[in-house]
Motif scaffolding. Sequence first.
Motif, PDB file in Angstrom:
ATOM      1  N   LEU A 206       0.830  -1.214   0.000  1.00 34.91           N
ATOM      2  CA  LEU A 206       0.000   0.000   0.000  1.00 34.91           C
ATOM      3  C   LEU A 206       0.862   1.261   0.000  1.00 34.91           C
ATOM      4  O   LEU A 206       0.572   2.227  -0.699  1.00 34.91           O
ATOM      5  CB  LEU A 206      -0.954  -0.018   1.209  1.00 34.91           C
ATOM      6  N   ILE A 208       3.788   1.584  -1.228  1.00 35.71           N
ATOM      7  CA  ILE A 208       4.414   1.741  -2.545  1.00 35.71           C
ATOM      8  C   ILE A 208       3.416   2.316  -3.548  1.00 35.71           C
ATOM      9  O   ILE A 208       3.714   3.286  -4.240  1.00 35.71           O
ATOM     10  CB  ILE A 208       4.976   0.394  -3.048  1.00 35.71           C
ATOM     11  N   VAL A 209       2.217   1.750  -3.595  1.00 38.60           N
ATOM     12  CA  VAL A 209       1.275   2.203  -4.628  1.00 38.60           C
ATOM     13  C   VAL A 209       0.628   3.546  -4.295  1.00 38.60           C
ATOM     14  O   VAL A 209      -0.042   4.132  -5.136  1.00 38.60           O
ATOM     15  CB  VAL A 209       0.165   1.156  -4.926  1.00 38.60           C
ATOM     16  N   SER A 210       0.828   4.027  -3.080  1.00 39.73           N
ATOM     17  CA  SER A 210       0.258   5.338  -2.760  1.00 39.73           C
ATOM     18  C   SER A 210       1.333   6.416  -2.662  1.00 39.73           C
ATOM     19  O   SER A 210       1.059   7.544  -2.284  1.00 39.73           O
ATOM     20  CB  SER A 210      -0.577   5.266  -1.474  1.00 39.73           C
ATOM     21  N   GLY A 211       2.570   6.047  -2.996  1.00 40.42           N
ATOM     22  CA  GLY A 211       3.625   7.062  -3.084  1.00 40.42           C
ATOM     23  C   GLY A 211       4.166   7.556  -1.759  1.00 40.42           C
ATOM     24  O   GLY A 211       4.602   8.701  -1.639  1.00 40.42           O
ATOM     25  N   LEU A 378      17.035   2.011 -10.442  1.00 35.31           N
ATOM     26  CA  LEU A 378      16.189   3.123 -10.889  1.00 35.31           C
ATOM     27  C   LEU A 378      16.255   4.314  -9.921  1.00 35.31           C
ATOM     28  O   LEU A 378      16.105   5.455 -10.329  1.00 35.31           O
ATOM     29  CB  LEU A 378      14.743   2.665 -11.119  1.00 35.31           C
ATOM     30  N   MET A 692       8.569  -2.706 -21.540  1.00 37.70           N
ATOM     31  CA  MET A 692       7.342  -3.515 -21.516  1.00 37.70           C
ATOM     32  C   MET A 692       7.117  -4.318 -22.799  1.00 37.70           C
ATOM     33  O   MET A 692       6.809  -5.506 -22.764  1.00 37.70           O
ATOM     34  CB  MET A 692       6.153  -2.584 -21.269  1.00 37.70           C
TER      35      MET A 692
ATOM     36  N   ILE B  73       0.514  10.663  -7.679  1.00 35.12           N
ATOM     37  CA  ILE B  73       0.158   9.356  -7.131  1.00 35.12           C
ATOM     38  C   ILE B  73      -0.550   9.506  -5.771  1.00 35.12           C
ATOM     39  O   ILE B  73      -1.478   8.759  -5.465  1.00 35.12           O
ATOM     40  CB  ILE B  73       1.417   8.440  -7.007  1.00 35.12           C
ATOM     41  N   GLN B  85      -4.483   0.704  -8.013  1.00 41.77           N
ATOM     42  CA  GLN B  85      -3.772   0.551  -6.734  1.00 41.77           C
ATOM     43  C   GLN B  85      -4.202  -0.728  -6.025  1.00 41.77           C
ATOM     44  O   GLN B  85      -3.402  -1.390  -5.374  1.00 41.77           O
ATOM     45  CB  GLN B  85      -4.006   1.790  -5.850  1.00 41.77           C
ATOM     46  N   CYS B  99       9.729   2.324  -9.370  1.00 45.86           N
ATOM     47  CA  CYS B  99       9.111   2.774 -10.628  1.00 45.86           C
ATOM     48  C   CYS B  99       7.594   2.826 -10.546  1.00 45.86           C
ATOM     49  O   CYS B  99       6.940   3.331 -11.441  1.00 45.86           O
ATOM     50  CB  CYS B  99       9.482   1.828 -11.764  1.00 45.86           C
ATOM     51  N   SER B 101       4.992   4.133  -8.888  1.00 49.63           N
ATOM     52  CA  SER B 101       4.019   5.227  -8.949  1.00 49.63           C
ATOM     53  C   SER B 101       3.937   5.764 -10.377  1.00 49.63           C
ATOM     54  O   SER B 101       2.850   6.078 -10.864  1.00 49.63           O
ATOM     55  CB  SER B 101       4.301   6.326  -7.926  1.00 49.63           C
ATOM     56  N   ILE B 104       1.845   3.317 -12.400  1.00 43.35           N
ATOM     57  CA  ILE B 104       0.409   3.417 -12.106  1.00 43.35           C
ATOM     58  C   ILE B 104      -0.187   4.676 -12.740  1.00 43.35           C
ATOM     59  O   ILE B 104      -1.281   4.630 -13.321  1.00 43.35           O
ATOM     60  CB  ILE B 104       0.169   3.391 -10.575  1.00 43.35           C
ATOM     61  N   ILE B 139       2.846  -6.082 -14.148  1.00 43.83           N
ATOM     62  CA  ILE B 139       2.178  -4.817 -14.469  1.00 43.83           C
ATOM     63  C   ILE B 139       1.059  -5.094 -15.475  1.00 43.83           C
ATOM     64  O   ILE B 139      -0.070  -4.635 -15.308  1.00 43.83           O
ATOM     65  CB  ILE B 139       3.182  -3.780 -15.004  1.00 43.83           C
TER      66      ILE B 139
END
Lengths: 771, 154
Positions: A206, A208-211, A378, A692, B73, B85, B99, B101, B104, B139
Amino acid sequence: MTEQKTSINRRSFLKSSALAGGGLMLSFTWLSAFKLPGEAGKPDVPNWIEVNGYIKITADNVIKILNPNPEFGQNVMTSLPMIVAEELDADWQKVVVEMGPHDSVKLGPQFTGGSNSVRMYWKPLREAGAAARTMLMQAAADTWKVPAEELTTNAGLIVHPKSMKSGTYGEFAAKAAVIPVPKEIKLKDPVKFKVVRSSQKNVEGLKIVSGKPLFGLDYKQEGMLIAMIVHPPAFGMKLKSFDASEALTMAGIKDVFLQKLYPDGFEQGGFDTRSFNDMLVIVGKSTWQVMQARKKLKAQWEPAGDIKDIIGGRGGKKEVIVPGELESTDAQHKKMQEFASKPAQQLRRDGDPETAFKNAAQIIERTYNAPFLAHNCLEPINFFAHVTAEKALVAGPLQAPGWSEPTLAKLLNLPADKIEIQMTRMGGGFGRRAYGHYLYEAAIISQKLNAPVKLMYTREDDMTYGIYRPMYTAIYRAALDANKNLVAFHVKGGGIPEHPIHANRFPAGAVDNYLAEGWQIPSNITIGAFRAPRSNFNAAAEQSFLDELAEAMGKDPIELRLELLQRAKEKPVGKNNEYDADRYAGILKLVKEKSGWNKAENKKYSRGIAAYFCHNSYAAHVVDLTMKNGQPYVERVFSAVDCGIVVNPDAATNMVQGAVVDGIGNAFYGKLTHKDGAAEQTNFHNYRIIRMNEAPKKVEVHFVQNNIDPTGLGEPPFPPVFGAVANALYRAYGKRLYEQPYGPQIPQQTMPDVKRKPVKSKLILNKRRAQ
Amino acid sequence: MITLNINTKTYNVDVDPNTPLLWVLRDELDLVGTKYGCGVAQCGACVVHLNGEAVRSCVTKVSRAEGQKVVTIEGLAEKHDHPLQVAWQEVDVPQCGYCQSGQIMAAAVLLRENKNPTDADIDAAMSGNICRCGTYLRIRSAIHAAAELQRKTT
Ligand code: FES
Ligand code: FES
């Protein structure tokens, strides 16, 4: 099966906390302190009772497990605490996980690298969990006045079935914390695992995906300055003079100064590698201001000449002369060819390889080359430091705090206990962040400025002042008798500045006459560990060579390997063979089955196989190549891995998939070249990273099921990808590729989108393949 | 002073108007979910939405964002429960996570424009975003999963 017993009294980390009587531990980290604007902070500071170094419990039964090891994407933040929770018998869904402090007394070696995290923590973490459980049960037994043997636990609850009494771990935590650590504890039988071997989600998903601010580059402190270092434009150069007058007039700029990293005569530790010792530092208020001002910094550079470094470490103190030459890739290639024909250091010899080659009916000889590689994590290199006269706080992405701390203490002239190293989540590591020079750089800059500072490398800095994967070459030779039996094997490998050879690896042990040799050429281009060091080259070269050998011997490539492994198992040649022939054969058989190796429906693919052993584990891949828009495309990969018990299967699968993608990318495109000492690739526009549209549609991962203690996973699946790709490309084009990266070597005529019949390669007799 | 509207909040910042939006977000506003990876529009770690379009904030001058609607984000969904999310966690996409954010934010535009993207659509839309850890397969799966979630909930 009986439960495993273990003796734990040697282990300091299990000592109960000095906070006797259920003393309170306040847990407070920069992460919980860091509030996002407009977001209510969570003042989550309950009263923790420390049961042991890894486990804290509140009276109302919140269980916290500390992850000891730095997280760089290998999932230790989740997987390591799972091991503790398993033996503690905690409810995993309710466990709170936190990154531990740097404290090797309580939390062990704290080192991420060498695929070692799970392997080295497996036993200590199980013991920590089991010891805590035993102590909690003892506390309950004492309270209830019943024998401890009559108690059981269930997901954070202690139960006495006879009296129907039950209580939470939290209720007994304070009492348990002061109970002496049991001398002997029982560990679970692996077949009874509930948490370990179950797929659990990333505990930081959570965030990670919410920054949320998780990474070193996100670290912040009031009044923090941004620092950058302007390095020489090329390896082999040094600063002659500089003029900062214009830069200093620019908005936000605080200071420009020259500072040495290591003082003269400084004895460097084994992981203190750095590209340059002089730091031309520019400091300002914000990142962009510093980026702009550094363009206005006028500097003159001159050749540095040879430099003398003093390197300490395991082998004792030695002086190393770093040559001053401004190196270029073409000249490096020539030099390598020259060295390859000179006598080299013998690393292993079995039987009489010279005679066997002399009497051979057929000799196959091939030369393989690979370039420097940049890690390109990265998240670019960065570190925060706040150093005062009394103490230092440093925070950021670092794989081995315990290796960096002694050097840092020396450089800052502070005792180690006045240095606090906080480990942030790393935006990749791949070996790069085992080298702590950037932490020292940040700390020295902060000490000089007497201010909190974040040192930041731009992407260009990161790519052009790397601690790279070395440049490698190797000649592989095989001798066949008249019946096409393999009678001798010879590998001679070299590199700038180190050779790649693992002399005791397969096929050593499987061939009567065997010779391994290595040589190296010193260089000023700094190198270091890169995901599966040396193996990442060997697996490409050796596994391509074995494929070619199988063809020459008229054998299926998997069968050839299996025959050799059978030999190594039944009648091993020589001593110190590093691998287990059964486990090695196991992954080959598994990948053969799962990929449908001989199935007609798979014939539409150009298939390549490779397998490799490194870092105590085994991995094999079958790569299925097709054509997409006239370009070779790896559409599917089947992977078989034996790394012992898999702690978190889905996360482990993710890591293998990532290793496959990383391997394909580096095999096709990875390359760092130099011109007059300067890196020619400076950012992602000219350093190609797999994207990708180039990633396979499917990477199917299969783990060998066994009860062997975990043997490591981050690196082993990476090296054999290179070999499998090379072999698949051969099937597609009928031409063997010997130079990495393969992308630019691929025949440029547009390929039809159909598979071609491989052209039989001509074998060169007793003669080096023309370069 | 430049007035910015980010995640529906108003901010006033005193910076050089040429400053890339990325550094304003990270250095001035502590919105550090938007990442720096290359600074030259090559990696996608810095993707944010400017009036609903995905832009690379490392090469977008803050002056261009003045008076426009910026979403990062942190503000993609108030409760961080945008289908992407949710799916990202369900599929357990991240490795290092650095990588993600940017991934997404790029995927969010794709998913708004294309309710049911194919693999080829995803490849085309997402090839500007580098994942050095190689989580591309996940992804892709997560975008498909999010598309399904989105269909179910709307
Ligand atoms: S940081 Fe903007 S695209 Fe890489
Ligand atoms: S998860 Fe590490 S860069 Fe994508």
